[in-house]
Design an enzyme around this catalytic site. Structure first.
Site, short mmCIF file in Angstrom:
data_model
loop_
_atom_site.label_atom_id
_atom_site.label_comp_id
_atom_site.label_asym_id
_atom_site.label_seq_id
_atom_site.Cartn_x
_atom_site.Cartn_y
_atom_site.Cartn_z
N HIS A 58 59.45 -66.94 -43.23
CA HIS A 58 59.97 -65.62 -43.62
C HIS A 58 60.02 -64.68 -42.42
O HIS A 58 59.08 -63.92 -42.16
CB HIS A 58 59.07 -65.04 -44.72
CG HIS A 58 59.63 -63.85 -45.42
ND1 HIS A 58 59.45 -63.61 -46.76
CD2 HIS A 58 60.38 -62.81 -44.97
CE1 HIS A 58 60.05 -62.48 -47.10
NE2 HIS A 58 60.62 -61.98 -46.02
N LEU A 61 65.36 -61.69 -38.27
CA LEU A 61 65.80 -61.65 -36.86
C LEU A 61 66.86 -60.58 -36.61
O LEU A 61 67.19 -60.30 -35.47
CB LEU A 61 66.30 -63.03 -36.42
CG LEU A 61 65.23 -64.12 -36.31
CD1 LEU A 61 65.86 -65.47 -35.93
CD2 LEU A 61 64.14 -63.74 -35.32
N ARG A 62 67.44 -60.04 -37.68
CA ARG A 62 68.35 -58.87 -37.62
C ARG A 62 69.71 -59.12 -36.98
O ARG A 62 70.55 -58.22 -36.98
CB ARG A 62 67.68 -57.68 -36.90
CG ARG A 62 66.36 -57.25 -37.47
CD ARG A 62 66.47 -56.73 -38.89
NE ARG A 62 65.23 -56.08 -39.34
CZ ARG A 62 64.82 -56.10 -40.60
NH1 ARG A 62 65.54 -56.72 -41.54
NH2 ARG A 62 63.71 -55.48 -40.94
N ASP A 152 66.14 -61.99 -50.11
CA ASP A 152 64.98 -61.18 -49.72
C ASP A 152 65.35 -59.77 -49.28
O ASP A 152 66.32 -59.56 -48.56
CB ASP A 152 64.18 -61.85 -48.62
CG ASP A 152 62.93 -61.04 -48.31
OD1 ASP A 152 62.09 -60.93 -49.20
OD2 ASP A 152 62.83 -60.49 -47.20
N ASN A 278 57.24 -53.44 -47.87
CA ASN A 278 57.68 -53.94 -49.16
C ASN A 278 57.38 -55.43 -49.25
O ASN A 278 57.94 -56.19 -48.46
CB ASN A 278 59.19 -53.70 -49.29
CG ASN A 278 59.77 -54.25 -50.58
OD1 ASN A 278 59.08 -54.94 -51.34
ND2 ASN A 278 61.04 -53.99 -50.81
N ASP A 305 56.91 -62.24 -42.79
CA ASP A 305 57.82 -61.15 -43.17
C ASP A 305 58.02 -60.21 -41.98
O ASP A 305 58.10 -58.98 -42.14
CB ASP A 305 57.34 -60.40 -44.42
CG ASP A 305 58.44 -59.51 -45.01
OD1 ASP A 305 59.61 -59.58 -44.55
OD2 ASP A 305 58.13 -58.74 -45.94
N HIS A 309 61.96 -52.83 -36.95
CA HIS A 309 62.76 -51.61 -37.15
C HIS A 309 62.71 -50.80 -35.87
O HIS A 309 61.65 -50.71 -35.24
CB HIS A 309 62.19 -50.77 -38.30
CG HIS A 309 62.40 -51.38 -39.64
ND1 HIS A 309 63.64 -51.53 -40.22
CD2 HIS A 309 61.52 -51.90 -40.53
CE1 HIS A 309 63.51 -52.10 -41.41
NE2 HIS A 309 62.23 -52.34 -41.63
ZN LIG Z 1 60.89 -59.43 -49.23
#
Ligand SMILES: [Zn+2]
EC number: 3.5.2.3
Length: 430
Positions: A58, A61-62, A152, A278, A305, A309
C-alpha cells in the site's frame, strides 16, 4: 561478463543463527558459515539482522499527476531507504490507474527507477467513482500483470459493484483491496469519533463506518467464494470481525499501518495536521488490539499507506489539511518499537508480516522468498541497535509529512539489495 559477488558476513538471518550469505549476480548463491570471500565485496554484518527485502502492499507514488509530492523515482528511492524491494502503487493518480495504459506507464517507470520493483494496483471502478467496473481483465493481462485492485482513498460502497469486482477477479486469482469507510457515516469527518473529538468539537469518524463495510465485505467474499483484502484496519472492532471471518474460513486478509500501531487521537489536541490521516488515529485500546492482532496473525501484514503531500497541503489549518503521512522510511523502525521491543513479534515474525505475507497476498514474483541458495537476492540488512532522531530532511521522499519528526526511533536499514545490486549501502542510497 563478470557477475558481481557480495559476501554478507556474520548476519543473523531472520534474527536467528549467525550466517554468511554469498550473493552472486542477482541470486543468493550460498548460505552457511565460513564462506569464502574470494572475488567478493565483503559486508561485515556484525550480527545485524538480515531480512528478505520488504514488500509494501500500500504505497502512494503520486505519479502520474502529482509529481510535486512524489514521483516513481523519489518514491522508490524512499522505499529502498526503508528496506523495501517491492511496492504496490495505489491507483488514485491523475489520471486514475483504471486502464491498461496507465498501469503499464507506472510499471515501466518502476523498471526504469532501478531502486525497487513497482507493481501497479488497478482501480476497481472507472475514475474511482464507484459506478462502473474498470477494465480489470485488461489491466491483469497487460505487461503490468495487475493482481490487486483498489479504489483506495475511496470505498467501493455499492454492494453490487463490490460483489461484481470480487466475482471478476476470482477468475484470475486477483484480490480486491478495500478502503473500508462507509461514506455517509463519515461526511465532514475530521478525526476519530470519541472523547477527544467531542472535546475539540471536530467532526467525528466513527469506528462503525469502517466496521460495517468490513462486515459486509467478508460476507460478500464468502458468498461469492472470492478473496478480499482490508486496507489499513484501524479499530478493535474491525479486528474482531476479521477474526470471526477467518474462523469461518472466509478468504480475507488485512493490513495495519505503522502509525496505527503507535499513535493515538490524543495527538490531535495539538491541531498539528501532520496527525491528520485516513483512517484517523484511534484510541489506545485500538492500538493495543491492533498490535495483538498483528502478533497472532489476525492482521496479516504491515502496509505503510505512504501518502506524500507537499508542504502547502499540510502546513495549514486542521480542517483544510490533506489526509495522510509518509511512511516508507520509518515503517521498520516503528514496527521494531511497537512489536519487537514489546516482545510481541520476533524478527522472523517481522519478515513474515512485512515481506512473505504481503508478497503472497499481492502475488509479487521473486519477492517475499526465503533467504536461501537459489532465491533472488532481494535482501535487507538492519542494525537494530541503532538509535536516531527522525529528521525529515534526511528523507529520500519528495515529501516531509511525517508524524515522527524529532522522535527517537530504533533501528536502521544499513543495506538493501535488489536482485543482488545494492540500492542502499551503509545507510545511504547507492
Ligand atoms: Zn485508504
Amino acid at each position: 561478463m563478470t557477475m558481481s559477488k557480495t559476501l554478507i558476513r556474520g548476519a543473523k538471518v531472520l534474527g536467528g543463527d549467525v550466517q554468511d550469505v554469498l550473493i552472486d549476480g542477482g541470486t543468493i548463491a550460498e548460505v552457511g558459515t565460513g564462506l569464502s570471500a574470494e572475488g567478493a565485496t565483503v559486508i561485515e554484518a556484525d550480527g545485524q539482522i538480515l531480512l528478505p527485502g520488504l514488500v509494501d502492499l500500500h504505497t502512494h507514488l503520486r505519479e502520474p499527476g502529482r509529481e510535486d509530492s512524489e514521483t516513481v523515482l523519489t518514491g522508490t528511492r524512499a522505499a529502498a531507504s526503508g528496506g523495501y524491494t517491492a511496492v504496490f502503487a495505489m491507483a488514485n493518480t491523475h489520471p486514475v490507474a483504471d486502464t491498461a495504459g496507465v498501469v503499464e506507464q507506472v510499471y515501466r517507470l518502476g523498471k526504469e527507477s532501478g531502486y525497487c520493483d513497482v507493481q501497479p494496483i488497478g482501480a476497481v471502478t472507472v475514475g474511482l467513482e464507484g459506478k462502473k467496473l474498470a477494465e480489470l481483465g485488461a489491466m491483469h493481462d497487460s505487461a503490468a500483470g495487475v493482481t490487486v485492485f483498489s479504489d483506495d482513498g475511496k470505498c467501493v460502497d455499492d454492494a453490487v459493484i463490490m460483489r461484481r469486482a470480487l466475482e471478476y477477479v476470482k477468475a484470475f486469482g486477483g484480490v480486491v483491496a478495500q478502503h473500508a469507510q462507509e461514506p455517509r457515516l463519515t461526511e465532514g469527518a475530521q478525526m476519530n469519533e470519541g472523547v477527544v473529538s467531542a472535546e475539540l468539537g471536530l467532526g467525528g469518524w466513527p469506528a462503525v463506518a469502517e466496521e460495517s463495510i468490513i462486515a459486509r465485505d467478508v460476507l460478500l467474499a464468502e458468498h461469492v467464494g472470492s478473496r478480499v483484502h482490508i486496507c489499513h484496519l484501524s479499530t478493535a472492532g474491525s479486528v474482531e470481525i476479521v477474526r470471526w471471518a477467518k474462523s469461518r474460513g472466509i478468504d480475507v486478509t488485512a493490513e495495519v499501518t505503522p502509525h496505527h500501531l503507535l499513535l493515538t487521537d490524543e495527538l490531535v489536541r495539538s491541531y498539528n495536521p501532520v496527525y491528520k490521516v485516513n483512517p484517523p488515529l484511534r484510541t489506545e485500546k485500538d492500538v493495543l488490539a491492533l498490535r495483538e492482532a498483528l502478533a497472532d496473525g489476525t492482521i496479516d501484514i504491515v502496509a505503510t499507506d505512504h501518502a506524500p503531500h507537499p508542504h502547502e497541503d499540510k502546513d495549514c489549518e486542521w480542517a483544510a489539511a490533506a489526509m495522510g503521512m509518509v511512511g516508507l522510511e520509518t515503517a521498520l523502525s516503528v514496527v521494531q518499537r511497537t512489536m519487537v521491543e514489546t516482545g510481541l513479534l520476533d524478527w522472523a515474525g517481522v519478515a513474515d508480516r512485512m515481506s512473505f505475507a504481503p508478497a503472497r497476498i499481492g502475488r509479487a514474483q521473486g519477492h517475499g522468498r526465503p533467504v536461501s541458495a537459489g532465491e533472488p537476492a532481494n535482501l535487507t540488512l538492519v542494525d537494530p541497535a541503532y538509535r536516531g532522531v527522525v529528521d525529515p530532511a534526511d528523507f529520500a521522499s519528495r515529501s516531509r509529512n511525517t508524524p515522527y519528526e524529532g522522535r527517537e526511533l530504533p533501528g536502521r536499514v544499513t543495506h538493501t539489495f535488489l536482485r543482488g545490486r545494492a540500492t542502499v549501502v551503509d545507510g545511504k542510497l547507492a
